[in-house]
Scaffold this active site. Structure first.
Site, short mmCIF file in Angstrom:
data_model
loop_
_atom_site.label_atom_id
_atom_site.label_comp_id
_atom_site.label_asym_id
_atom_site.label_seq_id
_atom_site.Cartn_x
_atom_site.Cartn_y
_atom_site.Cartn_z
N HIS A 143 0.94 -1.20 0.22
CA HIS A 143 0.01 -0.02 0.03
C HIS A 143 0.86 1.32 -0.06
O HIS A 143 0.54 2.11 -0.69
CB HIS A 143 -0.97 0.06 1.14
CG HIS A 143 -1.88 1.24 1.41
ND1 HIS A 143 -2.86 1.02 0.72
CD2 HIS A 143 -1.60 2.44 2.04
CE1 HIS A 143 -3.47 2.52 1.11
NE2 HIS A 143 -2.56 3.15 2.07
N GLU A 144 1.68 1.31 0.92
CA GLU A 144 2.58 2.43 0.89
C GLU A 144 3.66 2.57 -0.50
O GLU A 144 3.90 3.66 -0.85
CB GLU A 144 3.77 2.33 2.05
CG GLU A 144 2.89 2.40 3.29
CD GLU A 144 2.06 3.46 3.58
OE1 GLU A 144 2.36 4.64 3.08
OE2 GLU A 144 1.00 3.28 4.17
N HIS A 147 1.57 4.29 -3.09
CA HIS A 147 1.59 5.66 -2.78
C HIS A 147 2.56 6.33 -3.66
O HIS A 147 2.48 7.44 -4.22
CB HIS A 147 1.50 6.17 -1.19
CG HIS A 147 0.12 6.09 -0.80
ND1 HIS A 147 -0.96 6.60 -1.22
CD2 HIS A 147 -0.39 5.49 0.56
CE1 HIS A 147 -1.79 6.53 -0.44
NE2 HIS A 147 -1.61 5.96 0.53
N GLU A 218 -6.25 6.84 -1.03
CA GLU A 218 -6.16 5.73 -0.32
C GLU A 218 -6.90 4.45 -1.19
O GLU A 218 -6.35 3.37 -1.09
CB GLU A 218 -6.81 6.06 0.71
CG GLU A 218 -6.19 6.88 1.86
CD GLU A 218 -4.92 6.27 2.25
OE1 GLU A 218 -4.73 5.21 2.55
OE2 GLU A 218 -4.01 7.13 2.20
#
Length: 316
Positions: A143-144, A147, A218
């Site tokens: 997930h990071e 980003h 997100e």
């Protein structure tokens, strides 16, 4: 060759359209506030500030964030499997370099990314390493990484700078009004009350657009994390565990305490909705799930015995 995922493609298109719309709204609000206050010059100030934020914001904000959280660099020999995960994800995301890994000595369950594609870092807290298993940590790191790969840090930095400039325009107008009150009472100055109302409301509208943009990014990072891991259940399981842990005993004493604010006032979407979207993606075949052994090689991280609360909600 992986087959295209129609659900993922639909979510990606929807998220991109929302992001473009929200950034346009933010720029429009800022330019309008600048125009009402300074005329054409205000528009150029707003556009110039946006361009400057795109260039400078990620690097400067990243260093400051890591320093505020007391983050320590994690060398590959200290956490080899974490580095193996991160290297794998960086390669799949086609990042030019693997993000640096940092450790935050905090009991909070958290992870965050800073920087830009060419120079980035991901920080994980001691609470996260203790609460999640390898399968779930892989999903969080994905997930990071998403980003970083999607430039979300730059986009959100731009949004924050524009929102702050809009607030500055509004504050300047309010100060000008206060200073002009004697002249207004004497009838020497005419006030454009409609313009003043727009200026007064612009920071709140900009904040709502900024929060909406954050929620969209997100969702997009969740979708990309599922593609990077090939296993949407990894992140879904991590989100569910984090939600349970953070609510703790207060969840059954005061049901609903964790999300008292309306959804449009949150920086993140409701966890239930994020998990539902991930489970929708999981109906398709995994692409390349994590198959390594559990994180037995991780050191037994010890939280500081003198942990204390600091201004800003930072544990040290």
């Amino acid at each position: 060759m992986n087959r295209p995922n129609p659900v993922s493609a639909r979510h990606a298109t929807y998220n991109r359209l929302q992001s473009v719309l929200l950034v346009t709204v933010l720029l429009g609000l800022c330019a309008l506030a600048g125009y009402l206050l300074f005329g054409d010059t205000g528009i150029w100030v707003a556009l110039g500030a946006g361009a400057l934020a795109l260039i400078l914001e990620p690097a400067a904000a990243g260093r400051l964030t890591l320093a505020l959280y007391g983050a320590r660099p994690l060398a590959p020999e200290q956490a080899p499997q974490l580095w193996q995960m991160l290297t794998t994800l960086a390669r799949r995301a086609q990042l030019p370099t693997t993000p640096a890994l940092y450790y935050v000595p905090s009991p909070l369950i958290n992870a965050f990314a800073v920087g830009r594609r060419t120079s980035s870092a991901i920080a994980v807290t001691g609470g996260l390493l203790q609460a999640l298993d390898a399968h779930e940590i892989f999903g969080v790191l994905a997930h990071e990484t998403a980003h970083i790969a999607h430039g979300d840090l730059r986009v959100m930095g731009l949004a924050d700078s524009i929102s702050r400039l809009t607030s500055l325009f509004a504050l300047t107008a309010q100060i000008g009004l206060v200073l002009s009150l004697p002249a207004v009472f004497l009838g020497e100055v005419a006030i454009n009350w409609l313009a003043l109302l727009v200026l007064a409301l612009s920071p709140q509208l900009a904040l709502l657009a900024q929060l909406g943009l954050s929620r969209v990014r997100e969702f997009d990072a969740d979708r990309a994390a599922a593609e990077l891991t090939g296993d949407p259940h990894a992140l879904a399981s991590a989100l569910a565990r984090i939600e349970r842990t953070q609510r703790g005993w207060r969840a059954w004493l005061m049901p609903g305490w964790g999300n008292p604010e309306p959804s449009w006032l949150r920086t993140h979407p409701p966890t239930e909705e994020r998990i539902a979207r991930l489970l929708e993606l999981s109906m398709h075949s995994p692409m390349h799930a994590w198959t390594a052994q559990p994180l037995a090689s991780l050191p037994a991280w010890q939280l500081p015995s003198h942990a204390r609360w600091r201004p800003g909600g930072i544990w040290r």
